[in-house]
Write a protein that holds these residues in place. Sequence first.
Motif, short mmCIF file in Angstrom:
data_model
loop_
_atom_site.label_atom_id
_atom_site.label_comp_id
_atom_site.label_asym_id
_atom_site.label_seq_id
_atom_site.Cartn_x
_atom_site.Cartn_y
_atom_site.Cartn_z
N ARG A 112 0.87 -1.23 -0.05
CA ARG A 112 -0.07 0.06 -0.03
C ARG A 112 0.80 1.15 0.02
O ARG A 112 2.05 1.25 0.58
N ASP A 113 0.43 1.95 -0.57
CA ASP A 113 1.05 3.51 -0.75
C ASP A 113 0.05 4.43 -0.01
O ASP A 113 -0.97 4.79 -0.38
N PRO A 114 0.42 4.70 1.53
CA PRO A 114 -0.60 5.35 2.23
C PRO A 114 -0.77 6.90 1.62
O PRO A 114 -1.77 7.49 2.27
N LYS A 115 -0.06 7.38 1.05
CA LYS A 115 0.03 8.81 0.50
C LYS A 115 -1.19 8.82 -0.72
O LYS A 115 -1.80 9.96 -0.92
N THR A 116 -1.24 7.96 -1.35
CA THR A 116 -2.24 7.86 -2.54
C THR A 116 -3.25 6.84 -2.55
O THR A 116 -4.07 6.90 -3.33
N ARG A 117 -3.21 5.95 -1.77
CA ARG A 117 -4.16 4.69 -1.55
C ARG A 117 -3.73 3.73 -2.37
O ARG A 117 -4.63 2.77 -2.56
N ILE A 118 -2.94 3.80 -3.38
CA ILE A 118 -2.63 3.07 -4.63
C ILE A 118 -2.16 1.61 -3.86
O ILE A 118 -1.14 1.93 -2.89
N VAL A 119 -2.58 0.49 -4.37
CA VAL A 119 -1.88 -0.86 -4.01
C VAL A 119 -1.26 -1.33 -5.24
O VAL A 119 -1.75 -1.68 -6.14
N ALA A 120 0.20 -1.52 -4.92
CA ALA A 120 1.11 -1.60 -6.00
C ALA A 120 1.33 -3.27 -5.85
O ALA A 120 1.95 -3.60 -4.83
N PHE A 121 0.92 -3.88 -6.83
CA PHE A 121 1.23 -5.41 -6.99
C PHE A 121 2.75 -5.63 -7.52
O PHE A 121 2.93 -4.94 -8.57
N SER A 122 3.65 -6.35 -6.94
CA SER A 122 4.96 -6.85 -7.76
C SER A 122 4.37 -7.83 -8.81
O SER A 122 3.45 -8.14 -8.92
N ARG A 123 5.48 -7.91 -9.59
CA ARG A 123 5.23 -8.93 -11.03
C ARG A 123 4.88 -10.04 -10.44
O ARG A 123 3.82 -10.78 -10.91
N ALA A 124 5.72 -10.69 -9.46
CA ALA A 124 5.25 -12.25 -8.96
C ALA A 124 4.02 -11.99 -8.08
O ALA A 124 2.93 -12.76 -8.42
N GLY A 125 3.53 -10.90 -7.65
CA GLY A 125 2.16 -10.79 -6.81
C GLY A 125 1.12 -10.82 -7.84
O GLY A 125 0.04 -11.35 -7.66
N GLU A 126 1.48 -9.79 -8.95
CA GLU A 126 0.28 -9.81 -9.81
C GLU A 126 -0.13 -11.20 -10.68
O GLU A 126 -1.35 -11.73 -10.85
N ARG A 127 1.00 -12.12 -11.08
CA ARG A 127 0.93 -13.32 -11.42
C ARG A 127 0.31 -14.42 -10.62
O ARG A 127 -0.73 -15.05 -10.92
N ALA A 128 0.52 -14.15 -9.21
CA ALA A 128 -0.13 -15.03 -8.37
C ALA A 128 -1.67 -14.63 -8.02
O ALA A 128 -2.46 -15.57 -8.00
N PHE A 129 -1.84 -13.28 -8.30
CA PHE A 129 -3.23 -13.06 -8.08
C PHE A 129 -4.05 -13.39 -9.16
O PHE A 129 -5.18 -13.80 -9.08
N ASP A 130 -3.44 -13.35 -10.36
CA ASP A 130 -4.01 -13.81 -11.58
C ASP A 130 -4.40 -14.96 -11.61
O ASP A 130 -5.52 -15.66 -12.22
#
Length: 136
Positions: A112-130
């Motif tokens: 999480r980026d507390p300044k923007t509320r963006i949740v940034a997924f790592s490449r590995a995390g995005e693959r796992a989420f997918d």
Amino acid sequence: MFDNLRRRPGPKDAALRRARVCYNHLAGDMGTRMFARLMTRGQLVLNGDALTLTGAGDSFARECGIDVEQLRHDRAPLCRECLDWNDRRSQLAGSLGPAFLSRFEELDWAKRDPKTRIVAFSRAGERAFDEVFPVD
């Protein structure tokens, strides 16, 4: 007749549209996709206005490393539907929604980026989420 009605705009930032924090749970495209997959697989069901975690959903959440029994003791309802302000689709709130987001962070899938509320997924995390919550 309705052509003049203004549509409520979502965030212009693509990263905010993709994944962000809504209160304390995952929102944006990834949050609504997670909710839709849980519903499609029968892991969540709507009974009237009540959103319920099924036995299959309970097993799935536990396999993901979430202590569902502990969440059942929280003040907040286990599952609650929250409407995403970008695409007006449902996302998972209650105590289970934040538990999934926290688990994604523990697994280093997302941050999480507390300044923007963006949740940034790592490449590995995005693959796992997918893999866990595939796109239609």
